[in-house]
Write an enzyme that holds these catalytic residues in place. Structure first.
Site, PDB file in Angstrom:
ATOM      1  N   ARG A  16     -29.628  14.671 -23.854  1.00  0.00           N
ATOM      2  CA  ARG A  16     -30.532  15.556 -24.591  1.00  0.00           C
ATOM      3  C   ARG A  16     -31.447  14.810 -25.559  1.00  0.00           C
ATOM      4  NH1 ARG A  16     -25.702  19.502 -26.174  1.00  0.00           N
ATOM      5  NH2 ARG A  16     -24.563  17.620 -25.608  1.00  0.00           N
ATOM      6  N   GLY A  79     -15.730  11.885 -18.853  1.00  0.00           N
ATOM      7  CA  GLY A  79     -15.312  12.812 -19.901  1.00  0.00           C
ATOM      8  C   GLY A  79     -14.649  12.114 -21.073  1.00  0.00           C
ATOM      9  N   ASP A 103     -21.620   9.594 -32.471  1.00  0.00           N
ATOM     10  CA  ASP A 103     -22.847  10.338 -32.767  1.00  0.00           C
ATOM     11  C   ASP A 103     -22.717  11.244 -33.989  1.00  0.00           C
ATOM     12  OD1 ASP A 103     -21.169  12.254 -31.758  1.00  0.00           O
ATOM     13  OD2 ASP A 103     -22.502  12.937 -30.165  1.00  0.00           O
ATOM     14  N   GLU A 155     -14.413  24.622 -24.381  1.00  0.00           N
ATOM     15  CA  GLU A 155     -15.794  24.134 -24.391  1.00  0.00           C
ATOM     16  C   GLU A 155     -16.742  25.314 -24.194  1.00  0.00           C
ATOM     17  OE1 GLU A 155     -16.778  20.844 -25.120  1.00  0.00           O
ATOM     18  OE2 GLU A 155     -14.714  21.144 -25.738  1.00  0.00           O
ATOM     19  N   LYS A 350     -50.016 -13.760 -45.894  1.00  0.00           N
ATOM     20  CA  LYS A 350     -49.087 -13.942 -44.780  1.00  0.00           C
ATOM     21  C   LYS A 350     -48.392 -15.295 -44.880  1.00  0.00           C
ATOM     22  CE  LYS A 350     -49.131 -16.081 -41.055  1.00  0.00           C
ATOM     23  NZ  LYS A 350     -49.644 -16.850 -39.922  1.00  0.00           N
ATOM     24  N   ASN A 385     -57.116 -20.094 -41.311  1.00  0.00           N
ATOM     25  CA  ASN A 385     -55.894 -20.803 -40.905  1.00  0.00           C
ATOM     26  C   ASN A 385     -55.764 -20.938 -39.401  1.00  0.00           C
ATOM     27  OD1 ASN A 385     -55.571 -18.001 -40.697  1.00  0.00           O
ATOM     28  ND2 ASN A 385     -53.352 -18.157 -40.871  1.00  0.00           N
ATOM     29  N   SER A 404     -65.161 -17.637 -56.087  1.00  0.00           N
ATOM     30  CA  SER A 404     -65.237 -16.433 -55.244  1.00  0.00           C
ATOM     31  C   SER A 404     -65.859 -16.755 -53.899  1.00  0.00           C
ATOM     32  CB  SER A 404     -66.089 -15.371 -55.938  1.00  0.00           C
ATOM     33  OG  SER A 404     -65.404 -14.901 -57.073  1.00  0.00           O
TER      34      SER A 404
HETATM   35  C1  UD1 Z   1     -17.201  17.118 -27.396  1.00  0.00           C
HETATM   36  C2  UD1 Z   1     -15.955  18.010 -27.380  1.00  0.00           C
HETATM   37  C3  UD1 Z   1     -16.292  19.297 -28.098  1.00  0.00           C
HETATM   38  C4  UD1 Z   1     -16.724  18.996 -29.512  1.00  0.00           C
HETATM   39  C5  UD1 Z   1     -17.881  17.995 -29.519  1.00  0.00           C
HETATM   40  C6  UD1 Z   1     -18.154  17.521 -30.927  1.00  0.00           C
HETATM   41  C7  UD1 Z   1     -14.768  17.485 -25.313  1.00  0.00           C
HETATM   42  C8  UD1 Z   1     -14.433  17.943 -23.961  1.00  0.00           C
HETATM   43  N1  UD1 Z   1     -15.581  18.267 -26.021  1.00  0.00           N
HETATM   44  O1  UD1 Z   1     -18.222  17.795 -26.690  1.00  0.00           O
HETATM   45  O2  UD1 Z   1     -15.150  20.149 -28.107  1.00  0.00           O
HETATM   46  O3  UD1 Z   1     -17.104  20.182 -30.175  1.00  0.00           O
HETATM   47  O4  UD1 Z   1     -17.555  16.824 -28.753  1.00  0.00           O
HETATM   48  O5  UD1 Z   1     -19.335  16.789 -30.978  1.00  0.00           O
HETATM   49  O6  UD1 Z   1     -14.275  16.476 -25.753  1.00  0.00           O
HETATM   50  N2  UD1 Z   1     -18.161  10.117 -24.378  1.00  0.00           N
HETATM   51  C9  UD1 Z   1     -17.718   8.996 -23.730  1.00  0.00           C
HETATM   52  N3  UD1 Z   1     -17.437   9.077 -22.404  1.00  0.00           N
HETATM   53  C10 UD1 Z   1     -17.555  10.216 -21.690  1.00  0.00           C
HETATM   54  C11 UD1 Z   1     -18.021  11.355 -22.370  1.00  0.00           C
HETATM   55  C12 UD1 Z   1     -18.318  11.283 -23.703  1.00  0.00           C
HETATM   56  O7  UD1 Z   1     -17.571   7.936 -24.334  1.00  0.00           O
HETATM   57  O8  UD1 Z   1     -17.257  10.195 -20.490  1.00  0.00           O
HETATM   58  C13 UD1 Z   1     -18.472  10.017 -25.803  1.00  0.00           C
HETATM   59  C14 UD1 Z   1     -19.934  10.256 -26.111  1.00  0.00           C
HETATM   60  O9  UD1 Z   1     -20.643   9.047 -26.124  1.00  0.00           O
HETATM   61  C15 UD1 Z   1     -19.878  10.895 -27.504  1.00  0.00           C
HETATM   62  C16 UD1 Z   1     -18.526  11.593 -27.526  1.00  0.00           C
HETATM   63  O10 UD1 Z   1     -17.764  11.020 -26.487  1.00  0.00           O
HETATM   64  O11 UD1 Z   1     -19.920   9.939 -28.530  1.00  0.00           O
HETATM   65  C17 UD1 Z   1     -18.663  13.089 -27.321  1.00  0.00           C
HETATM   66  O12 UD1 Z   1     -19.303  13.297 -26.078  1.00  0.00           O
HETATM   67  P1  UD1 Z   1     -20.328  14.479 -25.865  1.00  0.00           P
HETATM   68  O13 UD1 Z   1     -20.783  14.476 -24.472  1.00  0.00           O
HETATM   69  O14 UD1 Z   1     -21.348  14.473 -26.940  1.00  0.00           O
HETATM   70  O15 UD1 Z   1     -19.327  15.694 -26.071  1.00  0.00           O
HETATM   71  P2  UD1 Z   1     -19.687  17.173 -26.312  1.00  0.00           P
HETATM   72  O16 UD1 Z   1     -20.118  17.807 -25.054  1.00  0.00           O
HETATM   73  O17 UD1 Z   1     -20.591  17.261 -27.479  1.00  0.00           O
HETATM   74 CA    CA Z   2     -20.788  16.570 -22.918  1.00  0.00          CA
END
Ligand code: UD1
Ligand code: CA
Length: 458
Positions: A16, A79, A103, A155, A350, A385, A404
């Site tokens: 996003r 995930g 994040d 979710e 500079k 320069n 000047s």
């Molecule tokens: C997730 C939570 C949600 C929560 C939200 C908070 C789950 C299933 N859902 O959703 O309940 O409200 O965070 O912000 O956990 N990431 C990985 N690998 C992956 C997927 C994600 O490292 O395969 C990391 C992302 O980089 C990020 C964090 O996990 O830093 C959260 O991932 P994101 O996709 O933002 O999760 P949400 O859908 O926001």
């Molecule tokens: Ca997600």
């Protein structure tokens, strides 16, 4: 605290954001988002830190790497549950796993400390940090039973319309006991996104009869997660407000915090005044009793005490005590101004050193120069320069006076207390105490006006 491992999930793409840059590397208050999370974890005393990387991993590693952070790679983003699993070996032997997301740049140490204390005191197997949100859209919702205990997290994409009404959301921050990796292996990807949800681990804990808790964060803004650039701007504003507040409480006057942009790492001394429309960026350090602005932009520079900077830009330079800069000066990288230097209006400097007490008051360009003490550079002076191929140095020794509109064709040296005549193009060194003047002799045509008048009348 050494038995705690902090695991920061940062492998996701952040679709996003619509960016080529990994989401966690977008700067907030001049620092990559993920670094704010790392700093909060560090400040709360967590020594062992593991970062799960995937998308843009070379960049992420480069941006946050230090000797104490371990990186593990999640090859495929299956995930959040799958992401945490990648940290199993790195976190081995820990009795507490603190899970964070890359994040959430507003996260502060005090919020983490309270959360960890709560988890420990309650002797829960797993605790999730929550918040009540005006607009819970996009977050997982906390489902509690009649007793108020957490049952599970749903979710948004899997939620019923009634569940979507719930305002209490999952921050994505958890404390787990050391068994979490074993338990994670029971989580499946049977959901709307086909992902291994970390949230489902809570259900598995409960199946095992273990205690799971959900606790609201003491300060809710801390857990604000960034998914798009509108949220990025929101976080930027909060961090900026916090920074201004911190500085004001430490003795810096900020006339208008709403139009003052100060990066997180900037340091400013007591009784310095920051006037409106000013940006102070990067690793800038500013001393005491300065007046900065209005309209100053200072990037990664070191500014001494009692300095004034009015409507000017300064990049990667050093400015000594008592200097007076602007209005409308442009100080470029590698410049070093010693004490009590005056750089006036429409002057560009500079990669030059200017000795103490020297003045370049108006309309000049000084590049690749070394200027001694108490030198006066007249209005309109240019160091030539660049010959089209190479840059050459100009040296002006102590007490010299540059007339000047002098062109100093580098490489060239103006000796101690030497003079250059106004309007001269100086191509050869001027020895100490001498005058260098290069001018066509002036002609005076007597009575020229009368003669022209005659001509005009004819
Ligand atoms: C997730 C939570 C949600 C929560 C939200 C908070 C789950 C299933 N859902 O959703 O309940 O409200 O965070 O912000 O956990 N990431 C990985 N690998 C992956 C997927 C994600 O490292 O395969 C990391 C992302 O980089 C990020 C964090 O996990 O830093 C959260 O991932 P994101 O996709 O933002 O999760 P949400 O859908 O926001
Ligand atoms: Ca997600």
């Amino acid at each position: 605290m050494s038995k705690i491992t902090g695991v920061i999930l940062a492998a996701g793409k952040g679709v996003r954001m619509r960016s080529r840059l990994a989401k966690v590397l977008h700067p907030v208050a001049g620092v990559p988002m993920i670094s704010h999370v790392v700093n909060a974890a560090r400040a709360s005393g967590i020594e062992r830190l593991v970062v799960v990387v995937g998308h843009g991993r070379e960049q992420v590693v480069k941006a946050v790497a230090d000797d104490t952070i371990q990186f593990v790679v999640q090859e495929e983003q299956l995930g959040t549950g799958h992401a945490l699993l990648q940290a199993e070996a790195a976190a081995a032997g820990s009795e507490l796993i603190l899970v964070l997301c890359g994040d959430t740049p507003l996260l502060r140490a005090r919020t983490l400390e309270k959360f960890i204390d709560f988890h420990r005191d309650s002797r829960a197997a797993a605790t999730v940090l929550t918040a009540k949100m005006e607009n819970p859209q996009g977050y997982g919702r906390i489902i509690r039973d009649d007793q108020g205990d957490i049952v599970r997290i749903v979710e948004e994409k899997d939620a019923t319309p009634e569940e979507r009404e719930i305002r209490e959301i999952n921050s994505g921050i958890y404390c787990f006991n050391g068994e979490v990796f074993g338990i994670l292996k029971h989580v499946n990807r049977d959901n709307a996104q086909g992902e291994y949800y970390l949230t489902d681990v809570l259900l598995e804990y409960r199946k095992n009869g273990q205690r799971v808790l959900a606790v609201p964060a003491a300060e809710e803004e801390d857990i604000y997660g960034i998914n798009d650039r509108a949220q990025l701007a929101f976080a930027e504003r909060i961090l900026r407000q916090r920074k201004c507040l911190e500085l004001m409480l430490a003795g810096v006057t900020i006339m208008d915090p709403a139009t003052t942009y100060i990066d997180a790492q900037v340091k400013i001394g007591q009784d310095t005044v920051i006037l409106p429309f000013t940006m102070i960026e990067g690793q800038t350090v500013i001393g005491e009793n300065c007046v900065i602005g209005p309209g100053a932009r200072i990037i990664s520079s070191r500014i001494g005490d009692r300095v004034t900077i009015d409507n000017s830009k300064i990049i990667e330079s050093r400015v000594g005590d008592g200097c007076d800069i602007g209005p409308y000066a442009y100080i470029r990288p590698g410049t070093e101004l010693h004490e009590d230097v005056k750089i006036g209006d429409f002057v560009e400097v500079k990669k030059s050193v200017v000795g103490s007490g020297s003045k370049i008051p108006h309309l000049s360009y000084v590049g690749d120069a070394v200027i001694g003490r108490r030198v006066n550079v007249g209005a309109g002076t240019i160091t030539c320069n660049y010959d089209g191929e190479k840059k050459h140095p100009t040296i002006i020794e102590d007490g010299a006076f540059i007339g000047s509109n002098t062109n100093l064709v580098a490489p060239v040296r103006i000796g101690e207390k030497a003079f250059t005549g106004a309007g001269s193009t100086i191509t050869r060194d001027v020895p100490p105490f001498s005058l260098g003047v290069e001018r066509a002799p002036q002609k005076v045509i007597d009575n020229w006006r009368h003669r022209r008048k005659k001509h005009d009348e004819e």
